[in-house]
Design an enzyme around this catalytic site. Structure first.
Site, PDB file in Angstrom:
ATOM      1  N   CYS A   1      -4.663  -2.966  15.692  1.00 32.83           N
ATOM      2  CA  CYS A   1      -5.533  -2.399  14.644  1.00 32.83           C
ATOM      3  C   CYS A   1      -6.825  -3.198  14.470  1.00 32.83           C
ATOM      4  O   CYS A   1      -7.871  -2.627  14.165  1.00 32.83           O
ATOM      5  CB  CYS A   1      -4.778  -2.330  13.322  1.00 32.83           C
ATOM      6  SG  CYS A   1      -3.985  -3.880  12.849  1.00 32.83           S
TER       7      CYS A   1
ATOM      8  N   HIS B   1      -9.696  -3.046   7.786  1.00 31.98           N
ATOM      9  CA  HIS B   1     -10.013  -4.306   8.467  1.00 31.98           C
ATOM     10  C   HIS B   1     -11.527  -4.359   8.690  1.00 31.98           C
ATOM     11  O   HIS B   1     -12.115  -3.448   9.281  1.00 31.98           O
ATOM     12  CB  HIS B   1      -9.321  -4.373   9.833  1.00 31.98           C
ATOM     13  CG  HIS B   1      -7.831  -4.612   9.751  1.00 31.98           C
ATOM     14  ND1 HIS B   1      -7.154  -4.802   8.569  1.00 31.98           N
ATOM     15  CD2 HIS B   1      -6.889  -4.692  10.745  1.00 31.98           C
ATOM     16  CE1 HIS B   1      -5.859  -4.989   8.837  1.00 31.98           C
ATOM     17  NE2 HIS B   1      -5.683  -4.923  10.152  1.00 31.98           N
TER      18      HIS B   1
END
Length: 361
Positions: free
Chosen positions: A158, A251
């Site tokens: 990710c 993120h």
């Protein structure tokens, strides 16, 4: 398409499994018909098995509440009921490798969110906009497994989604050295603030294994198939730090880049906003129309404003400016459990269906 493909979710009770289930509600091509999890959940309805641990913002879909959870270890039984599976099992790496290959050997394609097979040489690790041609390695993998339609395909980590697509868009300017620091949400660890209260008002400067993945995985994505395996690229060199921050989803990456060629800011932005891939050309159901957006404001991208861009499947970039040590620097943001996990895997499955690798049994 009249008949939807029947999908199983392996590890369906965990956070990524739940994300799969919420993303696949009302999917035009796929329908969740089977959910498998650990033996302790087996035999319960999905609603009972999850109990008070439903972690999504949206309610649990009615269509799955009464599905009786199967034991993920009963491979033949689970595989018999589905056309393909998504894997989000929580096991050791060796156990994951073994169980995903066991499902593949029942002639059931496995699209995995796990990291276990990311470095298996004949397993494609794909961001569909970047390296869809890597799915071609599946033919070699099938020979090794002795299958005709079963295989394993994976999506990457990710954390790289917030900068690897950006560097791909800039490929012609030949980036050769990259420094990235990622500021990673707690859902990346499968947690919410309710079950990780010590993260509130806190930063932890370590996420096990994450820095190595963040440095190496982009090179595999940019690699090429030679002699039936994927050979990683050797450039650009990436060094990374990964930090856990008190954010639920999203993120963020602060990135510095050196280029062999000398692009202007206008050229760099133009490459970002016009970057498209096969998912956009084929108009796959989960594909963002705009893969990368560039935000001009000094204080963007922000998690609270931008993490759900294109339903969490798009990448947001801002603060592109010249650097005094490197050539350029920027900030990127991606949704770690949508584009970075379950959503990225769903898009991979859509690509595999479009390419003819996933069909009805």
């Amino acid at each position: 398409m009249s008949e939807k493909l029947k999908v199983g979710i392996l590890g369906g009770t965990g956070m990524v499994g739940q994300r799969f289930i919420s993303l696949l509600e009302n999917h035009p091509w796929f329908e969740v018909t089977t959910i498998a999890a650990s033996p302790r959940s087996a035999g319960k309805t999905y609603e009972e098995a999850v109990g008070g641990r439903w972690k999504m913002d949206t309610p649990m879909p009615e269509s799955v509440k009464n599905i009786v959870v199967k034991n993920v270890n009963e491979v033949e039984k689970v595989a018999a009921e589905v056309d393909f599976v998504f894997s989000a099992v929580d096991m050791t790496k060796d156990e994951i490798k073994a169980i995903e290959e066991a499902y593949a050997k029942t002639e059931t394609p496995v699209v995995s969110n796990n990291s276990a097979h990311r470095w298996t040489p004949d397993v494609p690790m794909v961001v569909p906009e970047i390296n869809p041609e890597h799915m071609n390695v599946i033919e070699f993998q099938k020979k090794r497994l002795g299958t005709t339609r079963g295989f394993v395909a994976v999506k990457p980590n990710c954390s790289i989604q917030s900068y690897a697509p950006v560097l791909t868009a800039w490929k012609e300017f030949e980036p050769y050295e990259v420094v990235a620091t990622t500021y990673q949400a707690i859902s990346g660890a499968g947690k919410t603030f309710k079950d990780w209260p010590e993260m509130e008002g806190n930063i932890i400067p370590y996420i096990g294994g994450e820095e190595e993945k963040s440095e190496k995985e982009p090179l595999r994505i940019w690699g090429e198939i030679k002699d039936g395996v994927i050979v990683p690229a050797t450039s650009p060199v990436i060094t990374c730090q990964c930090i856990r921050v008190p954010v639920l989803n999203g993120h963020t990456a602060a990135v510095f880049v050196k280029f062999k060629k000398n692009p202007t800011k206008e050229q760099l932005i133009e490459k970002l906003v016009n970057f498209k891939g096969v998912p956009q050309e084929l108009e796959l159901p989960s594909a963002p129309k705009q893969f990368i957006q560039y935000l001009e404001e000094d204080n963007r991208p922000q998690v609270s404003m931008d993490v759900n861009f294109e339903h969490g499947m798009g990448i947001s970039v801002g603060r592109l400016r010249e650097d005094t040590v490197y050539d350029w620097k920027f900030v990127g943001l991606s949704h770690n459990t949508v584009r970075g996990a379950a959503g990225g895997a769903v898009l991979c499955a859509e690509l595999l269906k479009a390419q003819g690798y996933i069909t009805a049994k």
